[in-house]
Design a protein around this motif. Structure first.
Motif, short mmCIF file in Angstrom:
data_model
loop_
_atom_site.label_atom_id
_atom_site.label_comp_id
_atom_site.label_asym_id
_atom_site.label_seq_id
_atom_site.Cartn_x
_atom_site.Cartn_y
_atom_site.Cartn_z
N LEU B 56 38.88 17.44 -5.93
CA LEU B 56 39.13 18.78 -5.40
C LEU B 56 39.33 19.79 -6.53
O LEU B 56 38.84 20.92 -6.46
CB LEU B 56 40.35 18.76 -4.47
CG LEU B 56 40.15 17.92 -3.20
CD1 LEU B 56 41.47 17.74 -2.46
CD2 LEU B 56 39.11 18.57 -2.29
N LEU B 57 40.02 19.39 -7.58
CA LEU B 57 40.24 20.28 -8.72
C LEU B 57 38.90 20.75 -9.27
O LEU B 57 38.71 21.93 -9.57
CB LEU B 57 41.02 19.55 -9.81
CG LEU B 57 41.29 20.36 -11.08
CD1 LEU B 57 42.38 21.40 -10.82
CD2 LEU B 57 41.69 19.46 -12.25
N LEU B 59 35.85 20.60 -7.80
CA LEU B 59 34.81 20.74 -6.76
C LEU B 59 33.80 21.82 -7.15
O LEU B 59 32.64 21.76 -6.77
CB LEU B 59 35.47 21.10 -5.42
CG LEU B 59 34.76 20.63 -4.16
CD1 LEU B 59 34.64 19.12 -4.14
CD2 LEU B 59 35.50 21.09 -2.92
N ALA B 199 43.73 21.01 -4.19
CA ALA B 199 43.11 21.27 -2.89
C ALA B 199 42.78 22.76 -2.75
O ALA B 199 41.71 23.13 -2.24
CB ALA B 199 44.03 20.83 -1.76
N ALA B 200 43.69 23.61 -3.24
CA ALA B 200 43.43 25.05 -3.21
C ALA B 200 42.21 25.38 -4.07
O ALA B 200 41.38 26.22 -3.71
CB ALA B 200 44.66 25.82 -3.69
N SER B 201 42.10 24.71 -5.22
CA SER B 201 40.96 24.94 -6.11
C SER B 201 39.65 24.57 -5.41
O SER B 201 38.64 25.27 -5.54
CB SER B 201 41.14 24.11 -7.39
OG SER B 201 39.90 24.00 -8.06
N GLY B 202 39.67 23.47 -4.67
CA GLY B 202 38.47 23.08 -3.92
C GLY B 202 38.08 24.13 -2.91
O GLY B 202 36.91 24.50 -2.80
N ALA B 203 39.06 24.65 -2.18
CA ALA B 203 38.77 25.67 -1.17
C ALA B 203 38.21 26.92 -1.81
O ALA B 203 37.26 27.53 -1.31
CB ALA B 203 40.05 26.00 -0.41
N LYS B 204 38.76 27.28 -2.96
CA LYS B 204 38.29 28.49 -3.64
C LYS B 204 36.87 28.28 -4.15
O LYS B 204 36.03 29.19 -4.10
CB LYS B 204 39.25 28.81 -4.78
CG LYS B 204 39.02 30.17 -5.39
CD LYS B 204 38.37 30.04 -6.74
CE LYS B 204 37.85 31.37 -7.23
NZ LYS B 204 37.12 31.18 -8.50
N LEU B 206 34.47 26.67 -2.91
CA LEU B 206 33.42 26.63 -1.89
C LEU B 206 32.91 28.02 -1.49
O LEU B 206 31.84 28.15 -0.92
CB LEU B 206 33.92 25.89 -0.65
CG LEU B 206 33.71 24.38 -0.79
CD1 LEU B 206 34.71 23.60 0.02
CD2 LEU B 206 32.30 24.01 -0.36
#
Lengths: 164, 234, 255
Positions: B56-57, B59, B199-204, B206
């Motif tokens: 996730l970090l 992604l 997880a926040a990094s993954g969301a960002k 995308l």
């Protein structure tokens, strides 16, 4: 308004769609290229690679009304194939007030060209063109994606001189 | 001991090749690579602990044209290897406190790897020159085989750097945790904070439209659901 | 001259070599050597005469760069045109124009679908799943990715070999940009779920304080990253803030 005029030998590809469009909030892409405009295959391929809600216009450089693009109410990104087309666009009426930023994103290696950034190789003539555009009031930078540090005209000239 | 580093080097080298030069079937992404690295060292569970946060970090580690991403595969092998070997030195399985120290020590290797990739690209210009020379010499088959020569440098870079990073972690982490045993609790918290940030990094990364709504909505919804289920079970 | 055709065995060899497209990625020609390597077996069949074979390979050593999966379609289409060049039906510029025209748009399509949608979606799926059920989730995510990516990689190679320019409507019918948008939205939601699982795990393993710290790291971290904070420094800040919070809490309760 014209957010950016970009020089890219491959015109529309991933770097443009995935990094510049979201960064600048672009709502319309204009490909100013004679060859692409005259090729049905190029038009079909470019149209299918962009998201459905993003309009793409593919027209010969001479057919572009830069004044109208600059007056539009949304951010526009203009793509041209080579540095020479920047000079052509200026001759066709493009002013720094309409499009202050000129980005040199991808220019492939060729005879007489030297490495300025990992993705930009320029010839002496092309550097001269960029210098003239700077003198005319445009802000010239070389970089492929927005997260890279931009190289301004001085830096471009310095790297050209240092490269062999 | 030496064998572990040899294994790490081979795993990192193969991952570096799979990542760009050959195949690209997601086998060098952290989610697959960390468990495989752990398995190669005899501790798949340790790899499984770090795999989700590292995936996730990183992604958003994507190779667009000439723009290079950080070397997530190199970072993953170094972190996983470092954590497993440090755990082995301490006589325990990989725990969150060991894992977070391995992350803090080895994650910058991903940036070093990107620098190395730049040099590899310049080095590869020579392969094209060799190919052109072979073609001029009248041997097209030999000319194009220079392509495979490009697999060597990324392999070598990762095979050297990943074990080096892991060795650093394997030396520092046990010494630190033995010297400051009270650090374990806080480090454990640090691991969960890091994993949540990942997880926040993954969301960002995308870059979806309305991403904040989807991210915060799913986070809140899943939290409530989890708490309700947890409450019902207890 | 009878129209030359590339036998299926050779096409299979070319496709295998397409997997090495980026082996010698270089600054000047980017994937040029990889492309030449991939297409060479087909050129060897089409041009038995050494001078013509060499000339054909030379034109494929020119600059080329595309998304590595979508490039398989361009290799297939280039062979489609080379068959016609060998038969004297098309000029030698036809395969070159095909490559030059399609490399940019197909790169955009591949980057937008595989690199920034399908792969991160599968990564997020594997990560969120691994937090709950472990290895099976990882295997499922990788298999999902590879089934989709390999069928497109191979399918487009074949479609472009058979149809040449007609591969474009085939690709258009796939609706990749729209599918990419949906995958991205789903991927973001999976990241949110993953964050929630981390929060609950943290609370379970290290007490309610750990859950609260993790929830703060996810919420504030996302806001910071969305505002342009650099990734690795932000990750260090989150980890160190978690550690510092625990130390502060410990000192507070023990005093």
């Amino acid at each position: 308004m014209i957010s950016l005029v970009r020089v890219d030998n491959r015109l529309l590809h991933g770097q443009v769609l995935e990094t510049w469009l979201p960064r600048l909030g672009v709502k319309e892409v204009v490909v100013a290229d004679d060859e692409a405009a005259s090729s049905g295959l190029a038009r079909a391929a470019m149209t299918l690679c962009v998201p459905p809600e993003l309009p793409v216009r593919i027209e010969p450089l001479r057919a572009i009304d830069f004044g109208a693009l600059a007056a539009s109410g949304w951010p526009v990104l203009v793509l041209v194939r080579d540095v020479a087309q920047l000079a052509e666009a200026r001759a066709a009426g493009l002013t720094p007030a309409q499009a202050p930023r000129l980005n040199v994103g991808n220019v492939h290696f060729g005879p007489g060209r030297r490495c300025v950034t990992p993705s930009v190789f320029l010839s002496e003539d092309e550097i001269r063109t960029l210098r003239e555009l700077t003198a005319a009031g445009f802000e010239v930078e070389a970089r492929s994606v927005p997260t890279e540090a931009p190289a301004g005209i001085e830096e471009i000239e310095r790297r050209y001189a240092a490269a062999r | 001991m030496g064998l572990s580093y040899l294994v790490l080097g081979v795993v990192a080298g193969l991952a570096a090749v799979e990542r760009k030069g050959f195949l690209q079937a997601m086998l060098s992404r952290p989610i697959a690579l960390a468990p495989m690295t752990g398995w190669a060292l005899g501790d798949p569970q340790g790899g499984l602990l770090v795999a989700p946060p590292l995936e996730l970090l990183w992604l958003g580690a994507v190779n667009l044209g000439a723009a290079l991403p950080v070397h997530e595969a190199l970072g993953t092998v170094a972190i996983t290897g470092g954590a497993v070997l440090a755990g082995r030195a301490l006589g325990v399985a990989v725990s969150p406190e060991v894992a977070i120290l391995a992350v803090l020590l080895c994650a910058p290797l991903a940036l070093v790897g990107r620098r190395a990739d730049r040099h590899v690209e310049i080095w590869n210009d020579r392969l094209v020159e060799r190919a052109e020379a072979a073609l001029a010499g009248g041997d097209p088959g030999a000319a194009v085989r220079w392509n495979l020569g490009g697999l060597a440098a990324p392999f070598a870079v990762a095979a050297l750097l990943a074990p080096a990073g892991a060795a650093l972690a394997a030396a520092v982490i046990p010494a630190f945790l033995r010297a400051v045993p009270a650090a374990s609790g806080p480090l454990r918290l640090g691991f969960f904070a890091f994993a949540a940030l990942a997880a926040a990094s993954g969301a960002k990364a995308l870059r979806a439209r309305e991403a904040p709504r989807f991210f915060y909505g799913a986070l809140g919804g899943a939290l409530v659901a989890g708490l309700l289920i947890g409450g019902a079970l207890s | 001259m009878s129209p030359a055709r590339v036998p299926a065995r050779t096409l299979a060899r070319v496709f295998w070599r397409c997997l090495f497209l980026q082996a010698a990625w270089n600054r000047r020609g980017m994937q040029n050597l990889g492309f030449a390597y991939a297409i060479e077996p087909a050129l060897a069949v089409l041009y038995p005469e050494p001078a013509r074979r060499r000339e054909a390979l030379e034109r494929h050593l020119q600059f080329f760069n595309c998304h590595p999966f979508m490039a398989a379609a361009i290799v297939g289409g280039a062979i489609h045109h080379e068959e016609r060049v060998a038969a004297g039906e098309e000029p030698a510029s036809a395969p070159i124009r095909y490559k030059a025209t399609l490399q940019g748009p197909l790169a955009a399509l591949g980057d937008g679908f595989f690199w920034t949608a399908l792969r991160p979606f599968c990564g997020a799926l594997g990560a969120a799943g691994a937090l709950v059920i472990g290895v099976p989730a990882v295997v499922a995510a990788i298999v999902l990715y590879d089934v989709i990516h390999f069928s497109l990689r191979l399918g487009l190679f074949r479609a472009a070999y058979r149809g040449g320019d007609a591969v474009i409507p085939v690709i258009a019918r796939l609706g990749l940009p729209l599918a990419a948008e949906r995958l991205r939205a789903a991927g973001v939601a999976l990241c949110g779920v993953a964050a929630a699982i981390v929060v609950l795990r943290g609370a379970g393993a290290a007490g309610a304080a750990a859950g609260i710290v993790a929830a703060l790291a996810a919420g504030a971290g996302y806001a910071a990253l969305a505002r342009g904070a650099r990734l690795l420094p932000t990750a260090y800040v989150a980890a160190l803030a978690g550690i510092a919070a625990a130390v502060a809490g410990h000192l507070h309760w023990s005093s």
